[in-house]
Write an enzyme that holds these catalytic residues in place. Structure first.
Site, PDB file in Angstrom:
ATOM      1  N   HIS A 176       0.834  -1.203   0.000  1.00 26.87           N
ATOM      2  CA  HIS A 176       0.000   0.000   0.000  1.00 26.87           C
ATOM      3  C   HIS A 176       0.870   1.254   0.000  1.00 26.87           C
ATOM      4  CE1 HIS A 176      -2.847  -2.982   1.536  1.00 26.87           C
ATOM      5  NE2 HIS A 176      -3.844  -2.118   1.387  1.00 26.87           N
TER       6      HIS A 176
ATOM      7  N   HIS B 119      -0.394  -3.776   9.782  1.00 27.23           N
ATOM      8  CA  HIS B 119       1.030  -3.881   9.474  1.00 27.23           C
ATOM      9  C   HIS B 119       1.817  -3.488  10.710  1.00 27.23           C
ATOM     10  CE1 HIS B 119       1.622  -4.929   5.265  1.00 27.23           C
ATOM     11  NE2 HIS B 119       0.657  -4.098   4.906  1.00 27.23           N
TER      12      HIS B 119
ATOM     13  N   ASP C 163       7.087  -2.709   8.642  1.00 26.13           N
ATOM     14  CA  ASP C 163       6.526  -2.926   7.302  1.00 26.13           C
ATOM     15  C   ASP C 163       6.275  -1.600   6.596  1.00 26.13           C
ATOM     16  OD1 ASP C 163       6.383  -5.599   8.123  1.00 26.13           O
ATOM     17  OD2 ASP C 163       4.307  -5.391   8.778  1.00 26.13           O
TER      18      ASP C 163
END
Length: 259
Positions: free
Chosen positions: A189, A229, A233
């Protein structure tokens, strides 16, 4: 006829060209550098430092000085910190900072679903822009960067599969839609949003780039709040976006040179 026989001169060396002593000295190779310990220390760079240089160092190079101080600080932290037991969940500073938001979102499933849907819309915006730059504008750099990035994410995500964080607030409206499994490391993302934003900045689309950066920051906050996350990350996702955008640019340059 008597007398001494004439002396024969030997032909000059170097093809008959005579060199003066000055020319010979100029063409002689320089002596090799001394390999002795004394020669190394005599030419050592730090011997040229002065007290004034040391005092001016923080002014002339503030960022390296801050980084050096940070190195010493985190060395002290690392060597005095107790390790997390193997039976415990990882400690995550981002989770600790968003604990109150996590409790509020856990108590509001509808709000969680709404934010998950908005996040999916933002992922669609990233994808649409990246493909638009290639299909419509004929600039494939962002698409190449995304291909590099997602391939690397797949390899690393599979190589070390992190456990799902405790308290994960999933939603069927989130991307990937349907609460399916996904790799935690690193955040695709975030990386895709950075790739799109980098392209916007190169084309001076400043307002659109600021919009994407703001939405990306909100996306990071939401992913921490939902425990979607780990902090590592998200940080790696930011770095991956910049890295693979740069790699895609180098690939384009080398491809043009070779073709």
């Amino acid at each position: 006829m008597t007398g001494a026989a004439p002396r024969l001169r030997s032909p000059p060396r170097n093809g008959g060209v005579r060199h003066s002593p000055e020319t010979a000295r100029k063409k002689s190779p320089p002596p090799p550098p001394s390999s002795s310990a004394g020669g190394i220390w005599e030419s050592a760079h730090f011997l040229k430092w002065t007290a004034a240089d040391a005092l001016r160092l923080p002014v002339r190079h503030p960022i390296p000085c801050v980084l050096a101080a940070s190195l010493l600080f985190f060395m002290a932290v690392e060597y005095t910190l107790r390790m997390i037991p193997a039976t415990s969940q990882p400690f995550d500073l981002g989770f600790a900072a968003t604990a109150a938001l996590h409790r509020g979102l856990a108590a509001s499933p509808r709000l969680n679903t709404l934010l998950a849907g908005l996040n999916t819309v933002f992922v669609g915006m990233q994808t649409m822009y990246i493909l638009w730059t290639w299909v419509i504008e004929g600039r494939p750099r962002s698409t190449i960067a995304a291909l590099f990035m997602f391939t690397c994410r797949g390899i690393l995500g599979y190589a070390t599969q992190l456990p799902l964080p405790q308290g994960f607030l999933g939603s069927g409206a989130d991307f990937p839609v349907g609460n399916v499994g996904f790799f935690l490391f690193f955040s695709g993302h975030v990386a895709a949003s950075v790739i799109a934003s980098q392209d916007m900045k190169r084309l001076q689309r400043c307002h659109l780039a600021r919009l994407f950066d703001t939405l990306n920051a909100l996306q990071i906050l939401r992913l921490l709040t939902t425990r979607g996350h780990y902090t590592i990350d998200l940080a790696a996702g930011l770095a991956a976006g910049v890295l693979f955008d740069s790699i895609a640019g180098e690939y384009q340059i080398s491809h043009k040179l070779n073709h």
